[in-house]
Design an enzyme around this catalytic site. Structure first.
Site, PDB file in Angstrom:
ATOM      1  N   ASP A 269       0.866  -1.170   0.000  1.00 28.40           N
ATOM      2  CA  ASP A 269       0.000   0.000   0.000  1.00 28.40           C
ATOM      3  C   ASP A 269       0.904   1.221   0.000  1.00 28.40           C
ATOM      4  O   ASP A 269       2.071   1.159   0.408  1.00 28.40           O
ATOM      5  CB  ASP A 269      -0.933  -0.002   1.208  1.00 28.40           C
ATOM      6  CG  ASP A 269      -2.236   0.729   0.932  1.00 28.40           C
ATOM      7  OD1 ASP A 269      -2.273   1.555   0.009  1.00 28.40           O
ATOM      8  OD2 ASP A 269      -3.215   0.471   1.643  1.00 28.40           O
ATOM      9  N   GLU A 616     -17.325  10.004   3.897  1.00 29.00           N
ATOM     10  CA  GLU A 616     -16.824   8.696   4.307  1.00 29.00           C
ATOM     11  C   GLU A 616     -15.852   8.214   3.236  1.00 29.00           C
ATOM     12  O   GLU A 616     -16.145   8.254   2.050  1.00 29.00           O
ATOM     13  CB  GLU A 616     -17.962   7.697   4.505  1.00 29.00           C
ATOM     14  CG  GLU A 616     -18.868   7.499   3.298  1.00 29.00           C
ATOM     15  CD  GLU A 616     -19.929   6.433   3.532  1.00 29.00           C
ATOM     16  OE1 GLU A 616     -19.876   5.741   4.558  1.00 29.00           O
ATOM     17  OE2 GLU A 616     -20.815   6.300   2.668  1.00 29.00           O
TER      18      GLU A 616
END
Length: 875
Positions: A269, A616
């Site tokens: 990541d 979100e």
């Protein structure tokens, strides 16, 4: 503080999954042509060239015929961040379809569009001009264990079985059926135990039990690797049992490569390699060189960098080799895996060759692809409540469409999204579908603040005294506001139509400067309604920052005084062809009176509320009550929306609540008071059309919830606790608002008595179970037939989904639906992490949802008895 140079874990995970599985490395086979070519290329590279190839922006090696390549491409629900593309429903919405063939078709179409985009932007030397490649960093099969997690929208929900089936289908669509010639390479993420909270992800050390690892967190990854044959895996930010995930040999070597025989590449990541050594993160080792070495030795092959000069820099890896922290042969293996992927994809060959030569640069965002997106939106929608208002018996004379999501593109696309060329908002969809009705639109309220409106031209001026109206506009070539402006002019407002939706991509940026003079004192909030990045500064303060739409931040309140002039600067970029961009604000005196007036004049009100990916999502800075770092502190509808919804209901007019969001909502008041509630998720570019068709009854809704809708966060354990106890329908003993697997229809279904092949079996054996399902209603429709298994044994969940089929039945039609229930389906995981089939009863339920609670589904039960006990492999 304890540092580690060799990657030894701080705590050994009990006896370890590798010991439980008892598998060894796969036997050596003759290398494929792709592997042979990759090995030859690596053998000709210098140390410096190899080190450069393991960063996600890999430079060219012209002498070897290797073009530059950017490995970072996103395809969560369509091609993302590459201009116009077909935007399908967000992943959580796709999961709500419970249709694996549909998911595979979506992924296959996405892969076609990746190929088209790649062809359109490939230079003669094989490199790509700012466009997508063919390595897709999707899907996300992390378990949505807690509805507060902002990135849960990217997943297929809370259940490991449903997630596994959806993930396998998506990977199959992205890669195709020929592993030596994949259409694209899928990258399943984030391995392995990762689901928030977002603010802690770079430093969090997760220590799950063996039971939860095997029972919940790993099954979808195992299916992705062993069944779908995903050719890439992304490791996560957080640590596992004291070891950063991207430097964790137990998970990356023992489990992934030894036990599961994974032979693809592992990518970190982004910035996760730096996390291994940074003191503000894991501080697992002292230096960048040790971090790079630990990652490579553990099995991470590709470093996604967070910048040009950080731990992932090639020079860091070169120093790691020269310092003896890793051998050059270990680096060779990482580069070899990466080269295999590029060879298989045809990235080193001339375009127009291979099995995908028939795809052209125009094969994206086509009418056929948008039609599939519309169908996916229809199948994803869940009817949560209906007391008979829906579908509308006839077209209402007057429809008031109200709410912050009613006429906005944001809630159509979610996050990690592309740009729809012809987006259909809910308001536009209703207006088109009910052409004979009088359809009005009023925003009524913002998502978390008063409603927004266009800033009048009369409030903007080019000098502090406001003698000269308008703003100074500077237009730049490219999206970075860089270099000399290609045009400088005076404009009445920061408002522009960037062009009509055509195939031609437009990459430009513009800056407006001047003054703004409000007519009233109080708190203001600003927004630029563009679909790409923007920033707004008022009085020198950054009040809105959505420049990087991958990680958007929210708007910020600012107090202004009436008739005082403040400097204003608006910066916007366009990487596509969306038009109609406007500078907006919410004024202190804004009210919902206009919305209430519209409601009183209407025959029916459609309130479209919920959230957007600006609230979100991933690692965000959101300054609004109930939100933190992209996560949510509450599941309630934001207070301004709830207040307006109640006032609309008080008018006495029937109100349909349409929710657009990526996670569970605690709409307790709406459930108790409104006649109809629809969960539309983030439904994709054509989502508004699907909502309108649902209201009209053009199809019978059959979406089912892939997550539990709880009544309150008070029903849940602490967010940061990764134990599954008390979480998801499998371990939650309370009463939910809407259970996992729930959804209503415009028709009804009846289930016959289930038949099993054997009423008693030896532990380890399988049984077949079948049931007749009849459409007992008056109209055609889809039913999602769900199989749940329950065991009364220690470590067993309350019940577990172990099969499902979405079927279409005409009114009155009956069909036999069959499932095979194997030993794993009837097993449990004990506290030591062992999968066992205990003796005793196995209760099977086949129905349109779960059998218990206040909203039990139609269905039927049958019991099978197990004789003896068997121990199975974990997966």
């Amino acid at each position: 503080m304890t540092f580690h140079s060799g990657g030894a874990p701080r705590r050994i995970l009990a006896v370890g999954l590798a010991t439980l599985v008892g598998c060894a490395y796969a036997q050596t086979q003759a290398p494929s042509p792709a592997e042979q070519r990759a090995a030859k290329l690596v053998s000709q590279m210098t140390l410096e060239e190899k080190a450069a190839q393991i960063q996600h922006r890999a430079p060219a090696i012209p002498r070897l015929g290797i073009p530059a390549y950017n490995w970072w491409n996103e395809g969560l629900h369509g091609v993302a961040r590459a201009g116009e593309a077909t935007v399908f429903p967000q992943a959580i919405g796709m999961a709500a379809s419970w249709n694996t063939q549909l998911i595979r078709d979506i992924a296959d179409t996405t892969a076609t569009e990746f190929r088209a985009k790649y062809l359109a932007r490939r230079r003669p030397d094989g490199s790509i001009a700012g466009g997508p490649g063919l390595t897709v960093w999707s899907p996300n099969v992390n378990i949505f264990r807690d509805p507060r997690w902002g990135r849960g929208q990217e997943t297929y929900g809370e259940d490991p079985f449903l997630t596994a089936r959806m993930g396998v289908a998506f990977i199959g669509g992205l890669q195709g059926d020929d592993p030596e010639h994949p259409k694209t390479v899928a990258t399943v993420k984030h391995f392995a135990v990762h689901s928030g909270p977002e603010p802690a992800r770079h430093r969090e050390d997760v220590r799950p039990s063996l039971h939860d690892v095997i029972d919940t967190y790993l099954p979808a990854f195992h299916a992705a690797v062993t069944q779908a044959k995903s050719q890439a895996v992304m490791c996560a930010y957080n640590a596992l049992d004291g070891v950063p995930a991207c430097a964790n040999p137990h998970y990356l070597k023992d489990i992934l490569r030894k036990d599961w025989k994974f032979d693809g590449h592992v990518v970190s990541d982004c910035a996760a390699i730096a996390d291994i050594h940074l003191t503000k993160s894991h501080a697992y080792v002292r230096t960048p060189e040790e971090a790079a070495a630990n990652a490579i030795k553990a099995g991470t092959d590709l470093f996604c960098s967070s910048g040009a000069k950080d731990t992932a820099d090639p020079a860091t890896t070169v120093r790691a080799v020269k310092q003896g922290l890793i051998s050059e042969s270990e680096l060779d293996e990482a580069v070899r895996r990466l080269m295999v992927a590029r060879v298989r994809l045809g990235l080193l060959d001339a375009p127009g060759e291979g099995p995908y030569a028939g795809i052209t640069a125009k094969d994206f965002d086509t009418p056929e692809h948008r039609k599939l997106s519309t169908q996916a939106a229809r199948e994803s929608m869940v009817l949560l409540k209906n007391t008979g208002l829906l579908p509308f018996k006839s077209a209402p004379g007057r429809i008031a469409v109200i709410g912050p999501n009613a006429n906005s593109v944001d809630p159509l696309v979610g996050n990690y999204n592309g740009t729809p060329s012809q987006p259909i908002t809910v308001y536009a969809g209703i207006k088109a579908r009910f052409a004979t009705s009088q359809v009005s639109y009023v925003e009524g309220t913002g998502w978390v603040a008063p409603p927004l409106e266009d800033i009048p031209d009369t409030t903007l001026c080019q000098d502090a005294a406001c003698n000269e109206p308008g703003l100074k506009a500077e237009e730049f070539k490219g999206i970075k506001l860089a270099g000399k402006p290609v045009a400088v002019r005076s404009e009445p407002n920061a408002r522009v139509a960037w062009g009509t939706p055509t195939r031609e991509e437009r990459e430009t940026s513009i800056r407006w400067t001047g003054y703004i003079r409000p007519s009233e004192s109080g708190i203001y909030r600003f927004r630029y309604s563009g679909e790409n990045g923007y920033r707004i500064y008022v009085d020198g303060k950054l009040v809105a920052d959505v420049w990087d739409i991958a990680w958007p931040t929210s708007d910020t309140d600012i107090e202004l005084t009436a008739n005082q002039a403040y400097t204003i600067r608006v910066e916007a970029m366009q990487n596509g062809t969306r038009g109609d961009h406007r500078l907006q604000w919410s004024r202190p005196s804004a009210s919902d009176d206009v919305a209430l007036k519209a409601a009183k004049q209407a025959d029916v009100v459609v309130f479209v509320g919920g959230l957007t990916a600006r609230f979100e999502g991933e690692a965000m800075s959101v300054k609004a009550p109930g939100f933190a770092g992209g996560d949510r502190g509450t599941m309630d509808l934001p207070a301004p929306q709830q207040k307006l919804l109640e006032r609309l209901h008080a008018t006495g007019k029937p109100v349909v609540l349409v929710l657009m969001n990526g996670s569970a909502m605690s709409v307790n008041w709406a459930e108790a008071n409104l006649p109809a509630i629809v969960e539309a998720w983030y439904p994709g570019g054509e989502g508004g059309q699907a909502v309108a068709e649902l209201l009209a009854g053009d199809f019978s809704p059959a979406g089912r919830l892939p997550v539990t809708f709880y009544k309150s966060v008070d029903q849940l354990p602490p967010f940061g606790d990764y134990s599954m106890k008390g979480r998801t329908y499998r371990y939650f003993s309370g009463e939910p608002l809407y259970p996992f697997g729930y959804g209503l229809s415009y028709t009804s279904f009846a289930y016959g008595r289930p038949a099993v092949s054997k009423n008693a079996v030896k532990a380890g054996d399988a049984v077949d179970v079948s049931v007749d399902v009849r459409n007992s209603g008056s109209r055609d429709g889809d039913e999602v037939v769900q199989l749940y298994v329950s065991r009364k044994a220690g470590g067993a969940p309350i019940r577990s989904l172990r099969g499902f089929q979405r079927i279409h039945l005409k009114a009155g039609e009956t069909r036999k639906v069959s499932f095979k229930v194997d030993a794993q389906d009837m097993s449990i995981i004990d506290a030591k992490g062992t999968r066992v089939v205990p003796s005793g009863a196995v209760d099977l339920w086949i129905g349109g949802g779960q059998p218990a609670g206040t909203k039990p589904a139609a269905g039927a039960a049958v019991r099978v008895n197990i004789k003896g006990q068997a121990v199975l492999k974990p997966f």
